[in-house]
Design a protein around this motif. Sequence first.
Motif, PDB file in Angstrom:
ATOM      1  N   LEU A 340       9.060  39.874  75.890  1.00 21.43           N
ATOM      2  CA  LEU A 340       8.837  38.501  76.338  1.00 21.43           C
ATOM      3  C   LEU A 340       9.059  37.506  75.206  1.00 21.43           C
ATOM      4  N   PHE A 341       8.778  37.917  73.984  1.00 22.84           N
ATOM      5  CA  PHE A 341       8.966  37.013  72.852  1.00 22.84           C
ATOM      6  C   PHE A 341      10.440  36.800  72.539  1.00 22.84           C
ATOM      7  N   MET A 342      11.316  37.673  73.040  1.00 25.25           N
ATOM      8  CA  MET A 342      12.755  37.490  72.885  1.00 25.25           C
ATOM      9  C   MET A 342      13.366  36.782  74.086  1.00 25.25           C
ATOM     10  N   ASN A 343      12.554  36.470  75.076  1.00 28.37           N
ATOM     11  CA  ASN A 343      13.014  35.772  76.278  1.00 28.37           C
ATOM     12  C   ASN A 343      12.940  34.269  76.008  1.00 28.37           C
ATOM     13  N   TRP A 344      14.063  33.699  75.559  1.00 29.61           N
ATOM     14  CA  TRP A 344      14.027  32.298  75.141  1.00 29.61           C
ATOM     15  C   TRP A 344      13.787  31.326  76.299  1.00 29.61           C
ATOM     16  N   PRO A 345      14.310  31.558  77.515  1.00 31.55           N
ATOM     17  CA  PRO A 345      13.930  30.660  78.621  1.00 31.55           C
ATOM     18  C   PRO A 345      12.413  30.579  78.817  1.00 31.55           C
ATOM     19  N   LEU A 346      11.723  31.703  78.632  1.00 30.60           N
ATOM     20  CA  LEU A 346      10.260  31.690  78.744  1.00 30.60           C
ATOM     21  C   LEU A 346       9.617  30.996  77.555  1.00 30.60           C
ATOM     22  N   GLY A 414      14.652  19.008  90.995  1.00 32.22           N
ATOM     23  CA  GLY A 414      14.398  20.176  90.167  1.00 32.22           C
ATOM     24  C   GLY A 414      13.315  19.892  89.135  1.00 32.22           C
ATOM     25  N   PRO A 415      12.661  20.928  88.613  1.00 31.99           N
ATOM     26  CA  PRO A 415      11.535  20.722  87.699  1.00 31.99           C
ATOM     27  C   PRO A 415      11.921  20.093  86.367  1.00 31.99           C
ATOM     28  N   VAL A 416      13.098  20.428  85.838  1.00 28.55           N
ATOM     29  CA  VAL A 416      13.478  19.889  84.530  1.00 28.55           C
ATOM     30  C   VAL A 416      13.712  18.390  84.606  1.00 28.55           C
ATOM     31  N   MET A 417      14.431  17.937  85.623  1.00 32.03           N
ATOM     32  CA  MET A 417      14.692  16.511  85.758  1.00 32.03           C
ATOM     33  C   MET A 417      13.397  15.738  85.998  1.00 32.03           C
ATOM     34  N   ILE A 418      12.461  16.311  86.745  1.00 35.26           N
ATOM     35  CA  ILE A 418      11.170  15.646  86.952  1.00 35.26           C
ATOM     36  C   ILE A 418      10.437  15.493  85.633  1.00 35.26           C
ATOM     37  N   CYS A 419      10.461  16.527  84.794  1.00 31.70           N
ATOM     38  CA  CYS A 419       9.805  16.441  83.489  1.00 31.70           C
ATOM     39  C   CYS A 419      10.417  15.333  82.638  1.00 31.70           C
ATOM     40  N   MET A 537      12.594  17.895  73.667  1.00 32.53           N
ATOM     41  CA  MET A 537      12.675  19.353  73.729  1.00 32.53           C
ATOM     42  C   MET A 537      13.091  19.860  75.109  1.00 32.53           C
ATOM     43  N   THR A 538      13.062  18.996  76.133  1.00 30.34           N
ATOM     44  CA  THR A 538      13.482  19.424  77.469  1.00 30.34           C
ATOM     45  C   THR A 538      15.007  19.468  77.627  1.00 30.34           C
ATOM     46  N   PHE A 539      15.729  19.060  76.590  1.00 31.81           N
ATOM     47  CA  PHE A 539      17.189  19.067  76.639  1.00 31.81           C
ATOM     48  C   PHE A 539      17.730  20.285  75.892  1.00 31.81           C
ATOM     49  N   LYS A 540      18.982  20.633  76.197  1.00 30.84           N
ATOM     50  CA  LYS A 540      19.657  21.691  75.467  1.00 30.84           C
ATOM     51  C   LYS A 540      19.955  21.207  74.059  1.00 30.84           C
ATOM     52  N   PRO A 541      20.008  22.086  73.075  1.00 25.53           N
ATOM     53  CA  PRO A 541      19.976  23.549  73.198  1.00 25.53           C
ATOM     54  C   PRO A 541      18.576  24.156  73.182  1.00 25.53           C
ATOM     55  N   VAL A 544      16.226  26.350  77.630  1.00 29.93           N
ATOM     56  CA  VAL A 544      17.239  27.156  78.312  1.00 29.93           C
ATOM     57  C   VAL A 544      16.611  27.703  79.579  1.00 29.93           C
ATOM     58  N   GLN A 545      17.331  27.573  80.698  1.00 27.53           N
ATOM     59  CA  GLN A 545      16.842  28.106  81.966  1.00 27.53           C
ATOM     60  C   GLN A 545      17.482  29.454  82.241  1.00 27.53           C
ATOM     61  N   ARG A 546      16.718  30.316  82.864  1.00 25.19           N
ATOM     62  CA  ARG A 546      17.200  31.661  83.173  1.00 25.19           C
ATOM     63  C   ARG A 546      18.293  31.598  84.235  1.00 25.19           C
ATOM     64  N   ARG A 547      19.344  32.361  84.039  1.00 23.31           N
ATOM     65  CA  ARG A 547      20.422  32.434  85.025  1.00 23.31           C
ATOM     66  C   ARG A 547      20.005  33.286  86.197  1.00 23.31           C
ATOM     67  N   ARG A 548      20.326  32.799  87.379  1.00 23.22           N
ATOM     68  CA  ARG A 548      19.998  33.541  88.605  1.00 23.22           C
ATOM     69  C   ARG A 548      21.242  34.205  89.149  1.00 23.22           C
TER      70      ARG A 548
END
Length: 548
Positions: A340-346, A414-419, A537-541, A544-548
Amino acid sequence: MLQVNSQDCPFKLHQIHSLLQTPSLHHPLTLFASLSVCILFPRAPNGAGATAALFWAVREQMAEEQQVPLLKKVYYQNCSGCRVEQLKETRRGLPIRELVSIWSVVLCTALPISSLFPFLYFMIRDFHIAKREEDIGYYAGYVGSAFMLGRALTSVAWGMVADRYGRKPVIMIGTITVVIFNTLFGLSVNFWMALSTRFLLGSLNGVLGPIKAYAAEIFRDEYQALGLSTVSTARGIGLIIGPALGGFLAQPAEKYPDIFSEDSLFGRFPYFLPCLFISVYAMIITVACCWLPETLHTHNENKKSREDSYDALEGANGGSNAKEKEQEIEGSEPTSNESLFMNWPLMSSIIIYCVFSLHDIAYIEIFSLWAVSPRIHGGLSYSTDDVGVVLAISGFGLFVSQVTLYPLVERFLGPVMICRIAGVLSIPLLASYPLIAMLSGSTLSVVLNCASVLKNVLSVSIITGMFLLQNSAVDQHQRGTANGISMTAMSLFKAAGPAGGGALFSWAQKRQDSAFFPGDQMVFLILNVVEAIGLLMTFKPFLVQRRR
């Protein structure tokens, strides 16, 4: 016998021969359709394109007819998680029962967090541990932070337990913890008993992480935003209602002598009544939790069902693409043993969540201090009752907006744009607070209530968006642990937030005559700086959101 002239048919004989070698063309319908177009339309322009197009159309249609039933989900009779999934597929409409259940559990665990703040000063004074009156706040800080410290130390462990044994056992242990240790806190006779009961209350109450995973799993996809907004809203309401209960019900023998005498239990333990009220509510919720459905799957269904599906596909299609399909699906999913610590989207969403949580907890403390401070120092000279009214109105507005408005907006943006939108709007709103202090009368009341409602709605919208990103960044078997990591990090930030906010406010009060952002202007400037950092911090890079 029918003869095909290679000069008349634009689809060359050697191409027909190569198609006949394709295993997928062994089906008679596919073979008949491909050769018929070539023979019937020998001189049609782009005849080869028409033939190939029809061939692929027939092939894809047959593949769909064969694969849809073969790839159907496999449910296990003795698995409670499978029963929940089946219910989600068949049920339509707003899941009222699940919303009420999650709301009640989160409210039960949120009320004890802040209910002690109105009477904590007087409780520490009655313990006679402080040698001077100025030291009361010092000891009160220890008791106030003990809950968050205990939660920070055990949140990951409770998340792992939820992933191993289920969400429901952890939820029930948390509500039972509120019943026991919140009651004991109200019966505290010295400082150390109060400190230890608050620490154990936080350590054994690991509900908030698993309940977020539960909310992401119990609802259909179109209602997940509503479920997670219910978690954040109930928590926000609990942090508002808790202090109101503590303020109204503490020291009942002094406030309501006609009902409670000095010799009664509530006279000898003046801070027991608000704790008892919350504990009784927690007991009711504990009993109701017995009927909560478990959402965690108790079997490893993914590998078995996938192998069964590939075996069936291989039998139908001659093994042409079963292995390719397996590699495609396996490549699109994270491995089960992924750290989980290597899961950057998380991790990126957790870090942003912590920054905004630090801002929110500092704002909550600073708002109350600013509202009750004298006007000569830039405050509003409000009483505790006036602050309570503002917070109550904010809580009601927060409830209405999160239940009705947020799910609709999240579906479109979407959640990111709301944030991002909420972060951008919060900055000028906070900057206007020193100007609001210049108003008076009914104008002040209306403007302040509107600003408070809007600020709380924006803050909780950001937190809800982070909840959605965190739960979508991991698979089900890791959600409990992931939310445990999130709660640990957030608790550490929130343990530091009140101390930092109080120190910042005290420092700002001493620089009223400064030329650069005097007094409270500096307080809200620094809050805006923290908000701006979280927004960037909500912007790239970074995010990162997980790919579905």
